[in-house]
Design an enzyme around this catalytic site. Sequence first.
Site, PDB file in Angstrom:
ATOM      1  N   LYS A  16       0.825  -1.219   0.000  1.00 33.58           N
ATOM      2  CA  LYS A  16       0.000   0.000   0.000  1.00 33.58           C
ATOM      3  C   LYS A  16       0.851   1.257   0.000  1.00 33.58           C
ATOM      4  O   LYS A  16       0.469   2.268  -0.598  1.00 33.58           O
ATOM      5  CB  LYS A  16      -0.939   0.012   1.206  1.00 33.58           C
ATOM      6  CG  LYS A  16      -2.093  -0.951   1.035  1.00 33.58           C
ATOM      7  CD  LYS A  16      -3.222  -0.620   1.999  1.00 33.58           C
ATOM      8  CE  LYS A  16      -4.418  -1.514   1.741  1.00 33.58           C
ATOM      9  NZ  LYS A  16      -5.435  -1.443   2.791  1.00 33.58           N
ATOM     10  N   LYS A  68      -4.956  -9.275  -6.804  1.00 34.58           N
ATOM     11  CA  LYS A  68      -6.228  -9.528  -6.120  1.00 34.58           C
ATOM     12  C   LYS A  68      -7.289  -8.501  -6.542  1.00 34.58           C
ATOM     13  O   LYS A  68      -6.934  -7.369  -6.911  1.00 34.58           O
ATOM     14  CB  LYS A  68      -6.000  -9.581  -4.609  1.00 34.58           C
ATOM     15  CG  LYS A  68      -6.263  -8.360  -3.856  1.00 34.58           C
ATOM     16  CD  LYS A  68      -6.097  -8.517  -2.364  1.00 34.58           C
ATOM     17  CE  LYS A  68      -6.075  -7.088  -1.855  1.00 34.58           C
ATOM     18  NZ  LYS A  68      -6.112  -6.875  -0.465  1.00 34.58           N
ATOM     19  N   LYS A  99     -10.647  -2.689  -4.367  1.00 35.08           N
ATOM     20  CA  LYS A  99     -11.393  -1.454  -4.598  1.00 35.08           C
ATOM     21  C   LYS A  99     -10.491  -0.348  -5.120  1.00 35.08           C
ATOM     22  O   LYS A  99     -10.951   0.635  -5.668  1.00 35.08           O
ATOM     23  CB  LYS A  99     -12.148  -1.006  -3.352  1.00 35.08           C
ATOM     24  CG  LYS A  99     -11.391  -1.074  -2.061  1.00 35.08           C
ATOM     25  CD  LYS A  99     -12.352  -0.937  -0.859  1.00 35.08           C
ATOM     26  CE  LYS A  99     -11.817  -1.654   0.359  1.00 35.08           C
ATOM     27  NZ  LYS A  99     -12.836  -1.946   1.348  1.00 35.08           N
TER      28      LYS A  99
HETATM   29  P1  TYM Z   1     -10.774  -4.817   3.848  1.00 34.03           P
HETATM   30  O1  TYM Z   1     -11.759  -3.746   4.124  1.00 34.03           O
HETATM   31  O2  TYM Z   1      -9.668  -4.531   2.911  1.00 34.03           O
HETATM   32  O3  TYM Z   1     -11.535  -6.100   3.314  1.00 34.03           O
HETATM   33  C1  TYM Z   1     -12.667  -6.628   3.992  1.00 34.03           C
HETATM   34  C2  TYM Z   1     -12.636  -8.152   3.901  1.00 34.03           C
HETATM   35  O4  TYM Z   1     -12.685  -8.552   2.532  1.00 34.03           O
HETATM   36  C3  TYM Z   1     -11.611  -9.461   2.268  1.00 34.03           C
HETATM   37  N1  TYM Z   1     -11.151  -9.269   0.890  1.00 34.03           N
HETATM   38  C4  TYM Z   1     -11.000 -10.268   0.010  1.00 34.03           C
HETATM   39  N2  TYM Z   1     -11.208 -11.584   0.115  1.00 34.03           N
HETATM   40  C5  TYM Z   1     -10.967 -12.340  -0.980  1.00 34.03           C
HETATM   41  N3  TYM Z   1     -10.540 -11.841  -2.165  1.00 34.03           N
HETATM   42  C6  TYM Z   1     -10.312 -10.507  -2.315  1.00 34.03           C
HETATM   43  N4  TYM Z   1      -9.914 -10.014  -3.486  1.00 34.03           N
HETATM   44  C7  TYM Z   1     -10.540  -9.663  -1.194  1.00 34.03           C
HETATM   45  N5  TYM Z   1     -10.431  -8.316  -0.983  1.00 34.03           N
HETATM   46  C8  TYM Z   1     -10.797  -8.110   0.303  1.00 34.03           C
HETATM   47  C9  TYM Z   1     -10.532  -9.106   3.280  1.00 34.03           C
HETATM   48  O5  TYM Z   1      -9.653 -10.175   3.494  1.00 34.03           O
HETATM   49  C10 TYM Z   1     -11.367  -8.760   4.502  1.00 34.03           C
HETATM   50  O6  TYM Z   1     -11.699  -9.935   5.213  1.00 34.03           O
HETATM   51  N6  TYM Z   1      -7.906  -4.742   7.955  1.00 34.03           N
HETATM   52  C11 TYM Z   1      -9.134  -5.242   7.392  1.00 34.03           C
HETATM   53  C12 TYM Z   1     -10.349  -4.832   8.173  1.00 34.03           C
HETATM   54  C13 TYM Z   1     -10.295  -5.073   9.654  1.00 34.03           C
HETATM   55  C14 TYM Z   1     -10.495  -6.303  10.307  1.00 34.03           C
HETATM   56  C15 TYM Z   1     -10.387  -6.014  11.695  1.00 34.03           C
HETATM   57  C16 TYM Z   1     -10.761  -7.596   9.866  1.00 34.03           C
HETATM   58  C17 TYM Z   1     -10.068  -4.133  10.610  1.00 34.03           C
HETATM   59  N7  TYM Z   1     -10.139  -4.688  11.833  1.00 34.03           N
HETATM   60  C18 TYM Z   1     -10.530  -7.011  12.636  1.00 34.03           C
HETATM   61  C19 TYM Z   1     -10.895  -8.585  10.821  1.00 34.03           C
HETATM   62  C20 TYM Z   1     -10.788  -8.294  12.192  1.00 34.03           C
HETATM   63  C21 TYM Z   1      -9.282  -4.713   5.980  1.00 34.03           C
HETATM   64  O7  TYM Z   1      -8.723  -3.716   5.632  1.00 34.03           O
HETATM   65  O8  TYM Z   1     -10.186  -5.401   5.216  1.00 34.03           O
END
Ligand code: TYM
Length: 333
Positions: A114, A198, A201
């Site tokens: 990132k 991957k 967004k």
């Molecule tokens: P974030 O917002 O980037 O993504 C949310 C969830 O979607 C999953 N994800 C994917 N899974 C499969 N293929 C993809 N291409 C893909 N893109 C996104 C992510 O793995 C995630 O599960 N740091 C985290 C959010 C967070 C969190 C937490 C998660 C903050 N605190 C505590 C679990 C527990 C994040 O940025 O996810």
Amino acid sequence: MTKKIFSGVQPSGNLHLGNYLGAIKNFVDLQNQKETECIYCIVDLHAITVKQEPKELKKNIRETLATFIASGLNYEKSIIFNQSSVTAHAEGAWILSCTARMGWLNRMTQFKEKAGKDKEKASVGLYAYPVLMAADILLYDATHVPVGHDQKQHLELCRDIAQRFNSDFNVEDFLKVPEPLIQKNFSRIMSLKDGMKKMSKSDPSDLSRINLTDEKDLIVNKIKKAKTDNMPMPAIEENLEKRPEVENLLGIYSSLSNQTLDQSKKEFDGKNFSDFKEKLSDLLVEKITPISKEIKKLLNDSKNLDNILYDGSQKADKIASKKIKKIKELIGF
Ligand code: TYM
């Protein structure tokens, strides 16, 4: 034993099929299982680690909530709230940042991706972001955390932080060391344009992803344009390592139809790619358009959405404030 589930999603707009198949679909399955208590958080504090336009952020918080509900989350069964409204998250993150080691954070690959080449210009928050994520999880004594594959390393860090804190303060099992719940087969949904990247967004090309707000024509068009190759549909025994785009599309099909990759390969063995793409579009339209319609409906009543978040935040705050109080006592505050 009751499983305590915690997970979070960033409200940064464009929630897509990767978020749905990698995370939100599992959130719903877990909510509907017996003996689970689920807490799902819209992680707005995480979102501001990169620049956000305030009005957009507000809109995206509501849209993320609408997406949760439209996908099947029920705010009476699960606690759904936004992170910034429960102050213990920010406090916990600070305290745990004094437990986490620089060396641990320096290994985080997502920060490297990132921040890109110009690390010096990345926010301190982006660097410390996995510590906030650890606080999210540990404040609720979560036993299981459903996430996509890209969050695996952050969860390992969370486990390290919990163990280190327990040992530093000589309190065995005080912070619960959580288990990741990562789907075996479809935990990485890849871009429709490049099977090695991957689905994300932040990809500048909208054709690279299916957004959960996309309507029928757009979905059909994106699948038509999705990258494949000139070879026939694979036979069951064919290894797809060298055909990542094909593997991804078959994976999406399998995941949406709740079948294994082998079953999908068998279904399309000897068929044309155009047949497969047509079936895949139909399935996506069947599964995604009801969600996108419901999101739009829910967004018409922002007061209702705000009330749901307020109620969820009250419930979350009750749990988190107790834990942070105990943490502060242990530290000597
Ligand atoms: P974030 O917002 O980037 O993504 C949310 C969830 O979607 C999953 N994800 C994917 N899974 C499969 N293929 C993809 N291409 C893909 N893109 C996104 C992510 O793995 C995630 O599960 N740091 C985290 C959010 C967070 C969190 C937490 C998660 C903050 N605190 C505590 C679990 C527990 C994040 O940025 O996810």
